[in-house]
Design an enzyme around this catalytic site. Structure first.
Site, PDB file in Angstrom:
ATOM      1  N   SER A 107       0.959  -0.810  -0.166  1.00  0.00           N
ATOM      2  CA  SER A 107      -0.201   0.465  -0.236  1.00  0.00           C
ATOM      3  C   SER A 107       1.143   1.207  -0.425  1.00  0.00           C
ATOM      4  O   SER A 107       2.101   1.615   0.575  1.00  0.00           O
ATOM      5  CB  SER A 107      -0.787   0.026   1.380  1.00  0.00           C
ATOM      6  OG  SER A 107      -1.452  -0.885   1.265  1.00  0.00           O
ATOM      7  N   LYS A 126      -3.113   9.058  -9.748  1.00  0.00           N
ATOM      8  CA  LYS A 126      -3.912   7.523  -8.675  1.00  0.00           C
ATOM      9  C   LYS A 126      -4.349   7.235  -9.212  1.00  0.00           C
ATOM     10  O   LYS A 126      -5.331   7.919  -9.354  1.00  0.00           O
ATOM     11  CB  LYS A 126      -3.604   8.430  -7.623  1.00  0.00           C
ATOM     12  CG  LYS A 126      -3.987   7.448  -6.806  1.00  0.00           C
ATOM     13  CD  LYS A 126      -3.487   7.731  -5.109  1.00  0.00           C
ATOM     14  CE  LYS A 126      -3.966   6.267  -4.208  1.00  0.00           C
ATOM     15  NZ  LYS A 126      -5.238   5.818  -4.517  1.00  0.00           N
ATOM     16  N   LYS A 166      -3.451  12.499  -1.803  1.00  0.00           N
ATOM     17  CA  LYS A 166      -4.579  12.104  -2.050  1.00  0.00           C
ATOM     18  C   LYS A 166      -5.509  13.273  -2.603  1.00  0.00           C
ATOM     19  O   LYS A 166      -4.980  14.717  -2.167  1.00  0.00           O
ATOM     20  CB  LYS A 166      -5.577  11.672  -1.307  1.00  0.00           C
ATOM     21  CG  LYS A 166      -4.716  10.407  -0.423  1.00  0.00           C
ATOM     22  CD  LYS A 166      -6.237   8.821  -1.691  1.00  0.00           C
ATOM     23  CE  LYS A 166      -7.120   8.735  -1.531  1.00  0.00           C
ATOM     24  NZ  LYS A 166      -7.385   7.904  -1.803  1.00  0.00           N
TER      25      LYS A 166
END
Length: 664
Positions: free
Chosen positions: A80, A122, A314
């Site tokens: 991850s 991403k 993110k």
């Protein structure tokens, strides 16, 4: 037999190469018909010989439904990524890397190079691991699972046409990627789906977790590969070298790969990725930043969960859950009654969301949306958010949404036509009449200057305007009785209404409000049929010959002009002095005549609407997406992904200055 086997091998190699050219390169070297003939020939040979090569394209979709998923132990671990929510956290990560490298270099003669990062998108899909054996054949595909053990999804992955079944490689490797569903595939699937998909990620995950392989194939998934997790061949020295290897193996790879030497460059690339986020045909939820040098990665090492040499930045979520409080029913200018969800206020994308789209009762039932339930809300660009689905666990105390049987404004009985409800009271239903008048008077239609929604409401309520033709019967004395209408304003509106009588035919057709007919289609109709009379009397067969007019739009146009009440209103407009005209424009020879052009970025001398009008006046076709059929991409400041697509496909790119010089 040997001759047939050799022929089969040749056909398989050819077909796989053609598929790579078509699906990955977007540059086919043969026609669909030629491909189909070769594919059919291969099918016949496989039946005759009872032999099927493991990398044959016929193995992409099987007929069987699998019994269960089996476990697969990855040869290399799938890690991850640690996450950064802002630049401060990203800089902290960067500083930790610098500190480790400085300490190592101070103690070792074999110095590490200066830090260099690779930035990529991403992808918001499902991580997959594909194993190719020493013959280059795809032998196993699996989900991430725990990172050590995943589930075998080989049959499902083989339905993805961009994933090669064989690569030119002679040692065992595992390649990591992301299986995704494009927006195009999502929309196409939902058109025919009994149960619509909630979002792209669920669409991809559900497809790969489906034991019915044909259902997986129907989702039409895509994939991007970005990492070699296990490698029995020569070691890579850098991530850039690894990515080149992945691309050279024919595995699909996103073209956006940027090298950065400092955090300022990284921040700039993150901002760019976020700026093109909504333009992409797939979902991304951030950017990935990794150390390029492999030896530096080894020195930085790992935590229990994450590699220290990589991090994900993110972006803010585009989806969120909230409670559905109520449903409000609204009437459009066509009389269609549509539901709008009233939500418990929630922050999404920097905006407080209180309302969301619910398309119709059929949509409500398919998504199982109920009052009091928690719903999944998605917001794209600046459009009104849409309810994508419901949180099943919240349905226990929820209530069914009831379809209305009467118009919420005029209380007339509603009629159902397909999945929609309509109010047929066109004369005295306020929202219908007001919106119809506003549309008729708008700039792209009859261009009645100074006209507004509030004016339309007063005309309906105070002057009893019940049809568009009534506009041309208004007297100045009547306008003077309205709120905020003095002598000058009243006279200006009377003059504007009078001036609108001389209008071009395309604007008049658009002003009529024909269902499914926008300004472009109105222009195309006029270019094809030249006169109002010809358009009124055309057939469906003739209408579908108009560019971009399919059977649904053609039927809308045909039915519109079959309505006696509409024809009567048009005749009254003409009798009141409205004179739509058409002058066939003579277009001088120019470099853009007959060419397909895409515009991206901000232009100095044109708004988006103005450049579109200018290009069309030059005889060009303006497209919204870049393909191999695009002739030019006109690039302004801060161009989006369309510019990259043009470079990738070798499409001619011109800037605003070059454009101006070409049309002088």
């Amino acid at each position: 037999m040997d001759n047939k086997l050799e022929k089969m091998k040749k056909l398989v190699e050819e077909l796989n190469q053609y598929a790579y050219e078509y699906y990955v390169l977007d540059n086919p070297s043969i026609s669909d018909k030629e491909y189909d003939l070769k594919y059919d020939e291969l099918v016949i040979l496989e039946k005759e010989t009872q032999v099927t090569l493991p990398y044959s394209p016929t193995q992409r979709v099987g007929d069987k439904i699998l019994g269960e998923f089996s476990k697969y132990t990855h040869k290399g671990r799938l890690w991850s990524l640690d996450k950064a929510q802002n630049m401060e956290q990203l800089i902290e990560w960067h500083n930790r890397n610098l500190k480790v490298i400085e300490q190592y270099n101070s103690m070792s003669e074999d110095k590490l190079p200066e830090l260099r990062y690779i930035v990529t998108k991403k992808f918001d899909g499902l991580t997959v691991n594909c194993t190719y054996d020493e013959n280059g054949i795809l032998i196993k595909s699996a989900t991430r699972g725990t990172g050590i053990i995943g589930e075998d999804i080989t049959a499902q992955i083989k339905t993805i046409k961009t994933v090669p079944l064989k690569i030119k490689n002679n040692h065992v490797i595992e390649v990591h990627g992301e299986a995704i569903m494009t927006k195009t595939a999502f929309e196409e699937y939902n058109k025919a789906a009994q149960v619509p998909l909630k979002n792209l990620r669920n669409g991809a995950a559900g497809a790969l977790r489906n034991l019915d392989i044909k259902e997986t194939a129907r989702r039409n998934l895509s994939a991007f590969f970005y990492d070699v997790g296990y490698n029995e061949g020569p070691e890579f020295k850098s991530y850039r070298e690894m990515m080149n290897f992945i691309r050279n193996m024919g595995l699909p790879q996103d073209k956006y790969i940027k090298e950065c030497t400092n955090m300022e460059e990284v921040e700039k690339e993150i901002e760019y990725i976020e700026s093109i986020r909504e333009e992409l045909d797939y979902d991304i939820d951030g950017a990935v930043i990794v150390v390029d040098d492999i030896k530096t990665r080894e020195i930085l090492g790992y935590t229990i969960k994450f590699p220290k040499w990589a991090i994900a930045y993110k972006f803010e979520a585009k989806e969120i859950t909230t409670k559905l409080l109520d449903v409000e029913w609204n009437v459009g200018r066509s009389g269609r009654v549509t539901p709008t969800a009233l939500l418990e206020p929630v922050e999404l994308g920097g905006v407080t969301v209180k309302r969301a789209t619910l398309n119709n009762m059929d949509d409500i039932k398919r998504k199982n949306v109920k009052l009091g339930a928690k719903v999944l809300v998605r917001r794209s660009n600046d459009v009104i958010p849409e309810i994508m689905g419901v949180v099943e666990e919240s349905l226990e105390e929820s209530k069914e949404i009831q379809a209305p049987d009467r118009c919420p404004y005029c209380n007339s009985h509603l009629v159902q036509n397909g999945v929609h409800y309509y109010c047929e009271n066109t004369l005295s239903c306020k929202p219908q009449m007001v919106k119809s008048i506003v549309h008729f008077a708008s700039r792209e239609a009859m261009n009645i200057a100074g006209f507004s929604g509030k004016t339309a409401e007063q005309l309906f309520e105070r002057l009893d305007i019940k049809s568009i033709s009534d506009l041309y019967k208004i007297r100045k004395e009547e306008l003077l009785t309205l709120d905020k209408f003095g002598d000058k304003k009243s006279q200006n509106l009377i003059d504007a209404i009078e001036n609108s009588k001389n209008c071009d035919l395309a604007s008049f057709i658009y002003a009529l409000g024909i269902p499914n007919v926008g300004k472009k289609t109105a222009n195309d109709l006029v270019m094809k049929f030249k006169t109002l009379e010809s358009i009124k009397n055309t057939t469906i067969e003739q209408l579908v010959e108009v560019p971009d007019v399919g059977e649904i739009v053609a039927k809308s146009i045909y039915d519109f002009f079959e309505d006696e009440k509409i024809i009567s209103n048009i005749e009254e407009l003409l009798n009141l002095g409205v004179k739509p005209y058409y002058e066939e424009e003579r277009i001088d020879e120019n470099p853009f005549m007959g060419k397909t052009i895409v515009v991206t970025g901000s232009l100095n001398n044109y708004s988006r609407g103005e450049i579109k009008d200018k290009l069309q006046s030059l005889g060009a076709k303006v497209s919204s997406s870049v393909s191999k059929n695009t002739d030019y991409v006109l690039v302004g400041e801060k161009p989006g992904s369309k510019y990259e697509k043009a470079i990738e496909l070798g499409v001619k790119v011109i800037n605003e200055e070059e454009f101006s010089n070409k049309i002088k």
